[in-house]
Scaffold this active site. Structure first.
Site, PDB file in Angstrom:
ATOM      1  N   HIS A 130       0.834  -1.211   0.000  1.00  0.00           N
ATOM      2  CA  HIS A 130       0.000   0.000   0.000  1.00  0.00           C
ATOM      3  C   HIS A 130       0.872   1.266   0.000  1.00  0.00           C
ATOM      4  O   HIS A 130       0.548   2.243  -0.668  1.00  0.00           O
ATOM      5  CB  HIS A 130      -0.852   0.070   1.280  1.00  0.00           C
ATOM      6  CG  HIS A 130      -1.838  -1.039   1.471  1.00  0.00           C
ATOM      7  ND1 HIS A 130      -1.833  -1.842   2.577  1.00  0.00           N
ATOM      8  CD2 HIS A 130      -2.875  -1.464   0.708  1.00  0.00           C
ATOM      9  CE1 HIS A 130      -2.830  -2.712   2.499  1.00  0.00           C
ATOM     10  NE2 HIS A 130      -3.468  -2.524   1.369  1.00  0.00           N
ATOM     11  N   LYS A 142     -16.222  -7.288   5.355  1.00  0.00           N
ATOM     12  CA  LYS A 142     -14.938  -7.871   5.759  1.00  0.00           C
ATOM     13  C   LYS A 142     -14.987  -8.383   7.197  1.00  0.00           C
ATOM     14  O   LYS A 142     -15.315  -7.638   8.121  1.00  0.00           O
ATOM     15  CB  LYS A 142     -13.829  -6.828   5.593  1.00  0.00           C
ATOM     16  CG  LYS A 142     -12.464  -7.448   5.511  1.00  0.00           C
ATOM     17  CD  LYS A 142     -11.474  -6.503   4.908  1.00  0.00           C
ATOM     18  CE  LYS A 142     -11.128  -6.954   3.514  1.00  0.00           C
ATOM     19  NZ  LYS A 142     -10.069  -6.175   2.910  1.00  0.00           N
ATOM     20  N   SER A 200      -3.165  -7.814   3.652  1.00  0.00           N
ATOM     21  CA  SER A 200      -3.182  -7.556   5.089  1.00  0.00           C
ATOM     22  C   SER A 200      -3.498  -8.838   5.856  1.00  0.00           C
ATOM     23  O   SER A 200      -2.920  -9.106   6.907  1.00  0.00           O
ATOM     24  CB  SER A 200      -4.212  -6.471   5.412  1.00  0.00           C
ATOM     25  OG  SER A 200      -3.894  -5.300   4.715  1.00  0.00           O
TER      26      SER A 200
HETATM   27  N1  COA Z   1      -0.278  -4.162  -1.530  1.00  0.00           N
HETATM   28  C1  COA Z   1      -0.614  -5.098  -0.640  1.00  0.00           C
HETATM   29  N2  COA Z   1      -1.877  -5.497  -0.407  1.00  0.00           N
HETATM   30  C2  COA Z   1      -2.830  -4.900  -1.119  1.00  0.00           C
HETATM   31  C3  COA Z   1      -2.567  -3.919  -2.083  1.00  0.00           C
HETATM   32  C4  COA Z   1      -1.227  -3.558  -2.268  1.00  0.00           C
HETATM   33  N3  COA Z   1      -0.880  -2.628  -3.140  1.00  0.00           N
HETATM   34  N4  COA Z   1      -3.725  -3.529  -2.623  1.00  0.00           N
HETATM   35  C5  COA Z   1      -4.684  -4.240  -2.034  1.00  0.00           C
HETATM   36  N5  COA Z   1      -4.149  -5.075  -1.126  1.00  0.00           N
HETATM   37  C6  COA Z   1      -4.860  -6.035  -0.287  1.00  0.00           C
HETATM   38  C7  COA Z   1      -5.232  -5.481   1.047  1.00  0.00           C
HETATM   39  O1  COA Z   1      -4.211  -5.700   1.989  1.00  0.00           O
HETATM   40  C8  COA Z   1      -6.498  -6.220   1.378  1.00  0.00           C
HETATM   41  O2  COA Z   1      -6.159  -7.438   1.981  1.00  0.00           O
HETATM   42  P1  COA Z   1      -7.185  -8.188   2.953  1.00  0.00           P
HETATM   43  O3  COA Z   1      -8.396  -8.503   2.129  1.00  0.00           O
HETATM   44  O4  COA Z   1      -6.440  -9.361   3.369  1.00  0.00           O
HETATM   45  O5  COA Z   1      -7.498  -7.231   4.066  1.00  0.00           O
HETATM   46  C9  COA Z   1      -7.123  -6.510   0.010  1.00  0.00           C
HETATM   47  O6  COA Z   1      -6.077  -6.369  -0.923  1.00  0.00           O
HETATM   48  C10 COA Z   1      -8.225  -5.565  -0.332  1.00  0.00           C
HETATM   49  O7  COA Z   1      -7.712  -4.287  -0.171  1.00  0.00           O
HETATM   50  P2  COA Z   1      -8.334  -2.889   0.070  1.00  0.00           P
HETATM   51  O8  COA Z   1      -7.682  -1.992  -0.896  1.00  0.00           O
HETATM   52  O9  COA Z   1      -8.196  -2.497   1.494  1.00  0.00           O
HETATM   53  O10 COA Z   1      -9.812  -3.046  -0.350  1.00  0.00           O
HETATM   54  P3  COA Z   1     -11.042  -3.483   0.449  1.00  0.00           P
HETATM   55  O11 COA Z   1     -11.812  -4.353  -0.444  1.00  0.00           O
HETATM   56  O12 COA Z   1     -10.723  -3.981   1.791  1.00  0.00           O
HETATM   57  O13 COA Z   1     -11.739  -2.083   0.656  1.00  0.00           O
HETATM   58  C11 COA Z   1     -13.269  -0.342  -0.011  1.00  0.00           C
HETATM   59  C12 COA Z   1     -12.193  -1.325  -0.424  1.00  0.00           C
HETATM   60  C13 COA Z   1     -12.646   0.947   0.390  1.00  0.00           C
HETATM   61  C14 COA Z   1     -14.143  -0.101  -1.184  1.00  0.00           C
HETATM   62  C15 COA Z   1     -14.117  -0.884   1.132  1.00  0.00           C
HETATM   63  O14 COA Z   1     -13.478  -0.637   2.323  1.00  0.00           O
HETATM   64  C16 COA Z   1     -15.535  -0.383   1.224  1.00  0.00           C
HETATM   65  O15 COA Z   1     -16.379  -1.193   1.226  1.00  0.00           O
HETATM   66  N6  COA Z   1     -15.839   0.895   1.307  1.00  0.00           N
HETATM   67  C17 COA Z   1     -17.192   1.456   1.513  1.00  0.00           C
HETATM   68  C18 COA Z   1     -18.249   1.133   0.493  1.00  0.00           C
HETATM   69  C19 COA Z   1     -17.942   1.586  -0.916  1.00  0.00           C
HETATM   70  O16 COA Z   1     -17.769   2.734  -1.198  1.00  0.00           O
HETATM   71  N7  COA Z   1     -17.899   0.599  -1.828  1.00  0.00           N
HETATM   72  C20 COA Z   1     -17.608   0.843  -3.232  1.00  0.00           C
HETATM   73  C21 COA Z   1     -18.772   1.277  -4.019  1.00  0.00           C
HETATM   74  S1  COA Z   1     -19.774  -0.010  -4.490  1.00  0.00           S
END
Ligand code: COA
Length: 162
Positions: free
Chosen positions: A17, A41, A129
């Site tokens: 990240h 999650k 993560s």
């Molecule tokens: N390096 C290492 N790991 C990475 C990475 C990188 N560059 N990019 C992504 N990852 C990993 C993360 O560590 C995470 O691992 P985990 O699943 O084991 O925790 C996984 O990939 C997903 O990463 P993340 O970028 O944190 O996405 P997320 O799916 O957890 O969250 C959001 C994305 C922000 C959309 C989510 O938190 C959310 O639901 N937000 C609110 C609702 C919303 O707006 N939704 C979208 C509209 S429909």
């Protein structure tokens, strides 16, 4: 106001990240890392405050990177802060479908918002993560994937959970 936002769960932030955030800040001039609550999650280890505090520590020397949190939709945050660029990292083809869906949904909800994807550094393309938490939980070193502050917080948190 930051030009771009980098939303994610960051439970906890990893070097993968951090690399994406720094490259995005360089490309767009300024970036806010937005710690979000992913409703679906399970097994979140750190609360939002703890995640923000680790990220603030990591980027304390990076003038163009700030940290914030939001518990609703990311488009709401973007609209409120007048941000039109969302950054997401892509690690592998397996990330693509989810990211494409999310970018399309966000575009529908806020047409001025564009999602930009950065390829994660290949050094970190296999980590997540969850993987870091799993390795730390079993007592192995997570030095290659997380900075010192995260390593220490993981140690404290996992000790209190055991
Ligand atoms: N390096 C290492 N790991 C990475 C990475 C990188 N560059 N990019 C992504 N990852 C990993 C993360 O560590 C995470 O691992 P985990 O699943 O084991 O925790 C996984 O990939 C997903 O990463 P993340 O970028 O944190 O996405 P997320 O799916 O957890 O969250 C959001 C994305 C922000 C959309 C989510 O938190 C959310 O639901 N937000 C609110 C609702 C919303 O707006 N939704 C979208 C509209 S429909």
């Amino acid at each position: 106001m930051p030009k771009a936002m980098y939303p994610g769960t960051f439970d906890p932030i990893t070097y993968g990240h951090i690399d994406v955030a720094r490259r995005a800040a360089k490309a767009f001039g300024s970036l806010v890392v937005v710690v979000m609550q992913n409703r679906v999650k399970k097994g979140v280890l750190f609360d939002i405050k703890e995640r923000c505090s680790m990220i603030e520590d990591v980027f304390k020397q990076d003038d163009h990177i700030t940290v914030d949190f939001h518990s609703g939709l990311m488009v709401e945050y973007a609209k409120e802060k007048k941000i039109k660029v969302v950054i997401r990292g892509l690690r592998a083809v397996s990330d693509f479908e989810y990211e494409m869906q999310m970018a399309a949904a966000n575009k529908k909800l806020f047409t001025e918002l564009d999602t930009f994807f950065l390829m994660t550094d290949t050094k970190y393309s296999f980590i997540s993560s969850s993987l870091v938490k799993e390795i730390a939980f079993h007592g192995s070193s997570v030095d290659p994937w997380v900075p010192e502050v995260v390593k220490e917080k993981l140690k404290d948190k996992l000790n209190t959970k055991k």
